[in-house]
Each structure stands twice: as structure tokens, then as C-alpha cells.
Design an enzyme around this catalytic site. Structure first.
Site, mmCIF file in Angstrom:
data_model
loop_
_atom_site.group_PDB
_atom_site.id
_atom_site.type_symbol
_atom_site.label_atom_id
_atom_site.label_comp_id
_atom_site.label_asym_id
_atom_site.label_seq_id
_atom_site.Cartn_x
_atom_site.Cartn_y
_atom_site.Cartn_z
ATOM 1 N N GLU A 65 55.140 48.521 2.391
ATOM 2 C CA GLU A 65 53.623 48.705 2.826
ATOM 3 C C GLU A 65 52.945 49.028 1.334
ATOM 4 O O GLU A 65 51.931 48.658 0.869
ATOM 5 C CB GLU A 65 53.614 49.936 3.595
ATOM 6 N N TYR A 147 45.952 54.595 5.308
ATOM 7 C CA TYR A 147 46.465 53.109 6.032
ATOM 8 C C TYR A 147 47.993 53.368 5.752
ATOM 9 O O TYR A 147 48.777 52.942 6.832
ATOM 10 C CB TYR A 147 45.967 51.851 5.039
ATOM 11 N N ASP A 165 44.627 47.520 8.395
ATOM 12 C CA ASP A 165 44.557 46.543 7.210
ATOM 13 C C ASP A 165 43.336 45.494 7.317
ATOM 14 O O ASP A 165 42.552 45.353 8.291
ATOM 15 C CB ASP A 165 45.768 46.023 6.721
ATOM 16 N N CYS A 217 44.173 34.375 13.650
ATOM 17 C CA CYS A 217 42.596 34.911 13.405
ATOM 18 C C CYS A 217 42.674 34.856 11.977
ATOM 19 O O CYS A 217 42.154 36.098 11.319
ATOM 20 C CB CYS A 217 42.626 36.245 14.238
ATOM 21 N N CYS A 224 42.063 29.764 17.403
ATOM 22 C CA CYS A 224 41.491 30.348 18.765
ATOM 23 C C CYS A 224 42.131 29.985 19.879
ATOM 24 O O CYS A 224 42.497 30.567 20.801
ATOM 25 C CB CYS A 224 39.958 30.357 18.913
ATOM 26 N N CYS A 227 45.289 31.938 20.591
ATOM 27 C CA CYS A 227 45.250 33.240 20.435
ATOM 28 C C CYS A 227 45.588 33.684 21.968
ATOM 29 O O CYS A 227 44.917 33.539 22.796
ATOM 30 C CB CYS A 227 44.030 33.700 19.884
#
Length: 378
Positions: A65, A147, A165, A217, A224, A227
Site C-alpha cells: 500500500e 487511506y 483510492d 470502470c 460498462c 460491469c
């Protein structure tokens, strides 16, 4: 009420609170998609492994991270593998020399992250090598902000934390057609994520949201039709997903100028020095350069060279930092003299292992093409 009907009100100022049942359905669909299509990443425990009882290593979650902050996944993979090979746990990283950590980090950018990484490892190692398991306690560690604390808490410790994020911001902005500019909408986005986080598998949910933003996305030409949330997505219903997130126009970055000097010894060694530990590129290695900063220009001629010599121009390089752009005129000279105070010579086969930031690699390459590539010692 359909979720996309509710988000139309959100765009016009309604609070747009999603019903808990709808949020649960979103999480269920997303997790099912993640089980089938998750990315295979070197720091990740896959859903099947997690279900078999394998637990994420907080050290690997934290390390990944921190590396991923403002850096792409593809760029991080090789750095992550190299780090865990050299330093397989937080105690090993704490025992490493700071200089070696900076060298291993060179090229990842945002070098304050590397300094904080070492400071955090030192502190955790002094407390038995165990990372705290709550967001509040994690935020007390060096270099861990909101975060990163949420990501570690969710992924490593299965805490129901809202992990937001850039990928998640994009997904949520489109899902709820948030018309407020992104810079002002972050609180609303976080509130939506908090309502969607499931009580079970919150770590997988966080990673699923990130994977969805990275692979489906996407900023341009989102896929799409593939998705799992397309039926819930207000932006898809309106056929304008690329409108979101709404961003204010960016101001033009100031351009700073300076000069850099590549001094080469007869045996091919290059003159280097270490920058101050604090500030821009703190603790990294560089060739002599003039006093440019984010706010002021430096000298641009060979009159500012570290010592008199036959300095010849070898080109100009450009580099973009977060808040400004930089252009450096590069000069090269051969010398057989001793290194000035505060400088040292690095042999040709050692240059690739020095803690050189990308901007300095560009400078050296402008003077000596191929010099920063790994070479074998003779």
C-alpha cells in the site's frame, strides 16, 4: 426505489442515502465478480486462499500500500518482489541500512515514502514486529494516512473500513452520478463507501472496488457491459460515465530551470553527492546541480559547476514533479581530480545501484547514454 433513481436526486442536492438492502446487494454482486475476476497480485491473498484459512501478512499489505501511493500497479510489482526478497518481514527491514532502502526504492518516486517506510519499520520492530489492527492506531505510525490505515485495517485485519483510492472515487462518482467536483466531493464519496462496506469480507470488498476501477470502470472507455454493477449505475443509465468524476480545470504547473554537472573520472566513475535528508528528493543521490527548488530557479550555465573544468553541454532534460516542472541543462567534464568535500566517486558498474531518483538518471543518461543501466564489474 431503484438505486439510479435515487442518485439523480443526489446530483441535484438530495442526500441520496442508499437503502441498506441495496448497498448489501451491491456488495454481494461485487464480491461474486471479484471471486471470478480478481487480479493476481504478488501481495494479495486470493479469495480461494482466504476461504481456506490463509491470512494476509500485514507486513506485505502495508509495504504494497505504501508503494502503490501515486504509483501504478505494474510499476510496483518488481519493486515489491525485490523488497520482500531482501527484507521478508518488518524486522528485517528495520535492520536494513537506510541507505540500502533508499537505493532499493530509487525510481519509485515520492521519496518521503521510503524515509517513512524505514521509520515505520523501525517503530513496529521495537514493538515486537506486530502492526496494530485498528485504523486509529495505524495512523499513529510514520507515513500512514487515512487511506493506508483503512486499507491495512480492511485487507490485513478484516476490519469494516472504508477504503477510498482514486479507483474507488471514480466507481462511486459514476455509480451515484455525483455532480460535485471531486475535490469537494470526497467526504460524500467516503460516506457512500461506508454504507456499502459489508460486515463480512470487507478486505475483499475493498480490493474488489479497486479492481473494478482499474480493469472495468476505467477513466476512458469504461467497459460498462462487463460491469457487475451496471444495473445500479446512474452514469451508465444516462449513457455518460466518462463525465464522472467531475474535475475542476487544472492550473498550469510552474516551470523551473537549473543546471546539472556530470563529472567523469578517467576510469569511468561518476561524481555524486547525497541530498539533505529532508525536503524534495530527501536522502537521495544526485550529481552536482544548481540551487533550483519548487519555488525558485537555479543557475543554468557552467559558471556554477562544482569545480573549474572543460564543461561541455550535452543536452537538456525535463522532469515533472507534483507541483512544478523542471528543465535542467546538462554539462559533462572529464577529470582526474579528487572528489570535492561532500561528494564521492561511484564506479561505472555501481551507478545502477545508487539511490538515484528518475530525474538524475535522466541527467546522467543525457551525458553518458546507458550509464545507469546495470553493468558487470570488470
Amino acid at each position: 426505489m431503484a438505486l439510479h433513481d435515487q442518485t439523480r436526486k443526489t446530483a441535484s442536492g438530495d442526500s441520496g442515502r442508499a437503502a441498506s438492502g441495496e448497498s448489501g446487494e451491491i456488495a454481494s454482486r461485487l464480491l461474486a465478480w471479484y471471486d471470478a475476476y480478481h487480479r493476481d497480485l504478488p501481495w494479495r491473498v486470493a479469495p480461494r486462499e482466504l476461504a481456506s484459512g490463509i491470512r494476509p501478512d500485514p507486513y506485505r499489505v502495508w509495504l504494497s500500500e505504501v508503494m502503490l501511493q501515486q504509483t501504478t500497479v505494474e510499476a510496483v510489482k518488481s519493486y515489491f518482489r525485490a523488497f520482500v526478497e531482501k527484507w521478508p518481514d518488518v524486522e528485517a527491514l528495520a535492520a536494513a541500512r537506510a541507505e540500502d532502502v533508499m537505493k532499493a526504492w530509487a525510481g519509485l518516486g515520492y521519496y518521503s515514502r521510503a524515509r517513512n517506510l524505514k521509520a515505520c519499520a523501525d517503530l513496529v520492530a521495537r514493538h515486537g514486529g506486530r502492526f496494530p489492527d485498528t485504523q486509529t492506531a495505524l495512523r499513529e505510525l510514520p507515513g500512514i494516512g487515512a487511506y493506508t490505515a483503512a486499507a491495512i485495517a480492511a485487507i490485513a485485519f478484516d476490519q469494516p473500513a472504508a477504503v477510498v483510492d482514486g479507483n474507488v472515487e471514480r466507481v462511486v462518482s459514476r455509480l451515484f452520478s455525483i455532480a460535485t467536483p471531486l475535490s469537494e466531493a470526497k467526504g460524500d464519496i467516503r460516506a457512500y463507501v461506508e454504507r456499502m462496506v459489508p460486515a463480512t469480507r470487507p478486505g475483499d470488498f475493498a480490493q474488489a472496488m479497486m479492481d473494478l476501477g482499474a480493469t472495468i470502470c476505467t477513466p476512458r472507455r469504461p467497459r460498462c457491459m462487463l460491469c457487475p454493477l451496471r444495473e445500479d449505475c446512474s452514469a451508465t443509465v444516462s449513457s455518460d460515465p466518462e463525465r464522472f468524476p467531475v474535475r475542476l480545470p487544472k492550473g498550469e504547473k510552474p516551470l523551473r530551470r537549473g543546471a546539472a554537472f556530470v563529472a567523469v573520472r578517467d576510469d569511468g566513475a561518476i561524481l555524486l553527492r547525497k541530498r539533505a535528508d529532508k525536503g524534495l528528493l530527501g536522502g537521495m543521490t544526485e550529481v552536482p546541480t544548481t540551487g533550483w527548488t519548487a519555488r525558485i530557479d537555479g543557475a543554468t550555465t557552467d559558471a556554477a559547476a562544482p569545480f573549474p573544468g572543460n564543461w561541455r553541454p550535452t543536452g537538456r532534460i525535463g522532469h515533472v514533479f507534483t507541483h512544478f516542472a523542471l528543465e535542467l541543462d546538462v554539462f559533462k567534464a572529464m577529470t582526474d581530480g579528487a572528489a570535492p568535500a561532500g561528494h564521492f566517486w561511484s564506479l561505472a558498474h555501481e551507478i545502477s545501484g545508487e539511490a538515484l531518483p528518475t530525474v538524475m538518471k535522466k541527467v546522467i543518461e543525457a551525458a553518458i547514454p546507458g550509464a545507469t543501466k546495470k553493468q558487470r564489474a570488470h
